[in-house]
Structure formats: structure tokens, C-alpha cells
Motif scaffolding. Structure first.
Motif: not given
Length: 404
Positions: A162-191
Motif C-alpha cells: 500500500g505504498v504509493p508509486a511515487a515513494d518506491r524510489h526512496v523505499m529502495h534506497t532505504w532498503t539498500q542502505l539497511i541491507l548493505s554492510s559497506a556503509h557502516g552501522k550509523q547509515v544502516s540505523e538511520k535508514a
């Protein structure tokens, strides 16, 4: 088995590095551990201490379905783990045991049953057709990951959530930051916090809703007092992130089909075997690096003559269970006629992946669309030049260069 036959001689602790593996190669360390015995001891790159590892199919199903092994207890104990940072939240569905876990999962069950998933089938097929239209229009060569395998699962999970199409891009960005260990803990937690805040607003607005999407179901459950807003948000975040697993799974699937043209040809000439073939590919592909979340033994338990003591952390390997020769004859072979095929790629027990039906639906739509519309689809680079993700918890191609 009597008490006397349970051994107290502990197996050696094996260090299990997080290897960046190529293609769909099976982890050589896991292969060795499977050979060493049904119950071994491991130390992963992060966290503290050692943990038990269970690799046989029947034992994996037992541990994941037995209340004597708790997810909730992991909150209070440092455990050896793959992820460099560990941000479990109290009340998050992945760290709940029944009955709380059951209560929370029940709120969204309707959206994720076969009937709920069928609700989004036609819309999903149309969204996929549009992506393939664009791919064909732009012409070869192309990166299949960027053009189809990434945007499609995002569009589908957003539709279901039920997420509007306009928000798909930001959802993807957050998901990538949460799933990757490359950016460090703070970035993951913030996302994770930002995605949580987003769902807090979305669910909060739908407290009286009768909608069939996940946010509406969660909003209605919060309104009825069945779950708290925090619990609902935690579940929404988990489902949203999990929705992108299809990108990696289907990336590995198409990598296999394109490096083994005999398999792709079989699916083209006999479309009736596709659902069964997809199940076999799901069994075979290595979905992740190492292991996922551990459990803690709440009392002493004997497994295959080994005593697991109360308080000991235990990991299961679904990848190893899927290659258990006692259950799957010739497990290293991709056999599209394999039946039955009781693989555990979506897990087992109370924590079975709630999106399993949705993932199957997306895989079937992708195989139909890409094999039928692009009959001469093939890799645009040699197989060993396809770049795979590095330093990620889940495995999949970073890009899949194709031509036709």
C-alpha cells in the motif's frame, strides 16, 4: 536416545569467514562443515563467542519449529554473527516467539495467502510488461538487474504494502542502505529509522481502513488494539525489505538459465514445467552468505548425540538442508522434474518467510515474460565477468549484462 549416549566431547570451533563467492558457487566452508557432521561449532566474523551449526534437513526443521529454541532470547545475549552491526529491536517480529509472534503475523496473513497474492497478480503482470516494453524499446545490450529485476520486485512489494508509486524510489534506497554492510552501522540505523517513521505515518493514517493492502490491514489491527503501532511498523519494515530479496533470487536464477542454455531451452519448449522448475531453482541457488539469525537453547537438548546446553546459541543452514542427500537425490544436480521438492528456501516453522507465495508469483511472471518475449536472451559478457555483490548478507549479481 538415553542420557548416557549423549557425547560431551565438543567438536572443534571452525572459523567461517564471509567469503565473497562467485556466481552461484556453493560456499566451500559450508561444504566442509556438512561433511564434518550434522552438528558442528562455528565462529563468524563478528559478535562474540561460538555457536552450534545444524545442517541436516530433519534437524533444521526440528530446531526452527521447536519452542525450546528461542529467537527472543537472542536480544539479551551477544552471539557470533555474520553482520558487522546488529540492530534488533524489541518487539520486532524476527525476534518474537509464539504466542506474540503468532498474533503479529496473523494481522497481515490475508495479504500474503494465495488469495491475497492473486489480488496483485494482474497488476504485477502489467507493471512487468511495461518494464519489458521499455527494455525492448531501448534495445540491447542492457543490464537486466537495473532495468527489470530491481524495479519489478519494488513495484510489487509497494503495491502489496500500500505504498504509493511515487515513494518506491526512496523505499529502495532505504532498503539498500539497511541491507548493505559497506556503509557502516550509523547509515544502516538511520535508514531503518527513516523507513520506520514513514510506515508509522502510513499505518497511523489507516486505523479505520478496510483496504486489503498490508498498511491498511496493520492500521485496522492497531485501531482494534490487536497490535501496537511499534509492532506494526516493525513488521511493515521487515516485509518491505524482504520484498527486495526477489531481485537477488531472480538475478541468480537468470544467471543460471543464461549460463546453462540447456535449462532455458527446456523452459521455453515446455512451459508447463515452469512452476516446478522454479521450485528447483529456488532449492538450488545459494540465497545468502553464511547463516541468518540465531536461536538460543532454553534448556538442554540432544541433537544426533550432541548435547546443546541451555543458553547455547544455535544456527541452522537452510542452504545445507536443501542439499541434504537423504532428502534430495543428487542434490548438486538441477533437476526440473524433482518431485516432491520440500525445499526450505523460505525457511520453516513459525518464522517461515511470509512472502514465499509472493516471491513464487514474481519468479513465475519473470520467467514467462523474459523467456517468451526475448527468445534469444543471452549474457553480453563471459559468465565469469558478471559482477556479484560483495560484502552483502544476501547473494546476487550486482549487474546482469544481457543482449538479444
Amino acid at each position: 536416545m538415553t542420557e548416557e549416549t549423549i557425547t560431551e566431547i565438543l567438536p572443534p570451533i571452525r572459523h567461517w569467514p564471509a567469503l565473497d563467492l562467485n556466481g552461484t558457487d556453493f560456499d566451500p566452508v559450508l561444504t566442509e562443515l556438512m561433511r564434518e557432521g550434522p552438528v558442528t561449532r562455528i565462529q563468524l566474523p563478528n559478535g562474540e563467542g561460538w555457536a552450534w551449526l545444524v545442517t541436516r534437513y530433519d534437524d533444521v526443521r526440528m530446531v526452527t519449529n521447536d519452542p525450546r529454541f528461542s529467537r527472543e532470547a537472542v536480544m539479551d545475549q551477544p552471539v557470533t554473527r555474520l553482520a558487522p552491526h546488529f540492530i534488533p529491536e524489541r518487539g520486532a517480529v524476527g525476534f518474537l516467539d509464539p504466542p506474540d509472534h503468532t498474533r503479529l503475523r496473523r494481522t497481515v496473513a490475508a495479504a500474503l495467502t494465495s488469495k491475497g497474492v492473486e489480488r496483485v497478480r494482474e497488476k504485477s503482470r502489467r507493471m512487468l510488461d511495461e518494464l519489458v516494453d521499455e527494455l525492448v524499446q531501448d534495445g540491447p545490450p542492457a543490464d537486466l538487474t537495473a532495468t527489470v529485476l530491481t524495479p519489478f520486485p519494488i513495484a510489487v512489494i509497494c503495491e502489496l504494502m500500500g505504498v504509493p508509486a511515487a515513494d518506491r524510489h526512496v523505499m529502495h534506497t532505504w532498503t539498500q542502505l539497511i541491507l548493505s554492510s559497506a556503509h557502516g552501522k550509523q547509515v544502516s540505523e538511520k535508514a531503518k529509522k527513516e523507513m520506520g517513521a514513514y510506515f508509522g505515518d502510513l499505518i497511523g493514517l489507516r486505523e479505520g481502513s478496510t483496504g486489503e493492502d498490508v498498511a491498511s490491514l496493520l492500521g485496522a489491527a492497531v485501531g482494534r488494539g490487536e497490535v501496537t503501532l511499534d509492532e506494526a511498523v516493525g513488521l511493515a519494515v521487515l516485509l518491505q525489505i524482504g520484498g527486495e530479496a526477489v531481485t537477488n533470487n531472480s538475478g541468480q536464477m537468470f544467471y543460471l538459465l543464461l549460463t546453462r542454455p540447456d535449462l532455458a531451452d527446456r523452459l521455453r519448449t515446455d512451459p508447463s514445467i515452469r512452476p516446478q522448475a522454479i521450485d528447483e531453482l529456488l532449492r538450488y541457488i545459494p540465497h545468502r552468505n553464511a547463516v541468518g539469525l540465531s536461536r538460543i537453547a532454553l534448556e538442554d537438548v540432544g541433537i544426533r548425540g550432541v548435547r546443546i546446553r541451555a543458553g547455547d546459541p544455535v544456527y541452522v543452514s537452510y542452504l545445507a538442508a536443501n542439499r541434504d542427500p537423504d532428502v534430495f537425490a543428487f542434490p548438486e544436480t538441477i533437476d526440473f522434474t524433482r518431485s516432491p521438492n520440500p525445499h526450505v528456501s523460505f525457511g520453516f516453522g513459525p518464522h517461515y518467510c511470509p512472502g514465499g507465495m509472493l516471491a513464487r508469483l514474481e519468479s513465475e511472471l519473470l520467467v514467462d515474460a523474459l523467456l517468451d518475449r526475448l527468445p534469444d536472451l543471452r549474457l553480453a559478457v563471459p559468465a565469469d565477468q558478471v559482477p556479484f555483490k560483495k560484502g552483502a548478507l544476501i547473494r546476487g549479481p550486482e549487474a546482469l549484462p544481457v543482449t538479444w
